[in-house]
Scaffold this active site. Structure first.
Site, mmCIF file in Angstrom:
data_model
loop_
_atom_site.group_PDB
_atom_site.id
_atom_site.type_symbol
_atom_site.label_atom_id
_atom_site.label_comp_id
_atom_site.label_asym_id
_atom_site.label_seq_id
_atom_site.Cartn_x
_atom_site.Cartn_y
_atom_site.Cartn_z
ATOM 1 N N LEU A 166 17.698 -15.231 -14.149
ATOM 2 C CA LEU A 166 18.497 -14.321 -14.014
ATOM 3 C C LEU A 166 20.184 -13.869 -13.952
ATOM 4 O O LEU A 166 20.090 -14.878 -14.846
ATOM 5 C CB LEU A 166 18.384 -14.953 -12.633
ATOM 6 C CG LEU A 166 16.836 -15.035 -11.010
ATOM 7 C CD1 LEU A 166 17.066 -15.973 -10.183
ATOM 8 C CD2 LEU A 166 16.877 -13.762 -10.946
ATOM 9 N N ASP A 167 19.875 -13.272 -14.545
ATOM 10 C CA ASP A 167 21.457 -13.237 -14.404
ATOM 11 C C ASP A 167 22.438 -13.789 -13.866
ATOM 12 O O ASP A 167 22.142 -14.238 -12.899
ATOM 13 C CB ASP A 167 22.038 -11.328 -14.219
ATOM 14 C CG ASP A 167 21.221 -10.544 -15.132
ATOM 15 O OD1 ASP A 167 20.936 -10.617 -15.818
ATOM 16 O OD2 ASP A 167 21.547 -9.447 -14.430
ATOM 17 N N LEU A 168 23.558 -13.968 -14.289
ATOM 18 C CA LEU A 168 24.466 -14.877 -13.516
ATOM 19 C C LEU A 168 24.906 -15.058 -13.166
ATOM 20 O O LEU A 168 25.313 -15.568 -11.761
ATOM 21 C CB LEU A 168 25.655 -15.359 -14.966
ATOM 22 C CG LEU A 168 26.402 -16.630 -14.964
ATOM 23 C CD1 LEU A 168 25.291 -17.358 -15.365
ATOM 24 C CD2 LEU A 168 27.783 -16.175 -16.095
#
Length: 195
Positions: A38-40
């Protein structure tokens, strides 16, 4: 820090908080193997494997679309009904930004998602998204390119400050050892009643 939602001998289901690096989660979870990322700036459910055999099985299931991830997002503007978005996306690694392009070329990949409308708010719409492909920043770009940037996503055009309103809110997969169907869900932080 996020929290472990489920754990057995083969898998860990983990709730990732905004700002946690999903690629480094394995280190803090006794060397568990990250199956998807998942993106930061995105929160939500992640599945990790506790050994290589389970990791290989889960990765194969992802490739064969037997592993389902559902996201909830709040996007700017009004969307009347759900639909399918199909684009060709190019990811610029140097600037870590993804763009829609007109035709396939080196580095460009087809991207597809479908969504349904969950709630219409005054200036925004809450949607439930099923990814058909997993491209970098895919959800963020596909909505932003249609003038519906995710709230809080300044990188892709949102004028609303704060955290990106995107959460991996549901995950379902087949257990790598027992083959039982596993399902987990969470309430996105931006839909919690105490907000």
């Amino acid at each position: 820090m996020g929290k472990i939602v489920f754990e057995d001998s083969e898998v860990i289901v983990y709730f990732k908080e905004v700002g946690e690096n999903s690629e480094k989660l394995g280190e803090s979870l006794n060397g568990a193997l990250v199956i998807h990322r998942l993106d930061l700036p995105v929160s939500g459910l992640l599945v990790l494997a506790k050994n290589k055999k389970s990791a290989d099985k889960l990765s194969r299931d992802i490739a064969e679309s037997r592993f389902e991830k559902i996201y909830t997002a709040e996007v700017g503007g009004k969307i009347e009904q759900g639909e399918v978005y199909k684009d060709i996306l190019y990811h610029d690694k140097r600037n870590n930004k993804t763009f829609p392009v007109k035709s396939l070329r080196k580095g460009a990949k087809e991207a597809e998602l479908e969504f349904e409308v969950l709630e219409k708010r005054q200036e925004s719409t809450v949607v439930k998204i099923r990814l058909k492909t997993g491209r970098t920043h895919q959800i963020r770009v596909q909505f932003a390119s249609r003038r519906h940037p995710l709230l809080g996503d300044g990188k892709y055009g949102s004028k609303v400050n704060g955290k990106i309103r995107l959460c991996a809110s549901e995950v379902s997969f087949f257990h790598p050892l027992t083959c039982a169907k596993m399902y987990f869900s969470c309430v996105p932080w931006f839909l919690e009643k105490n907000e």
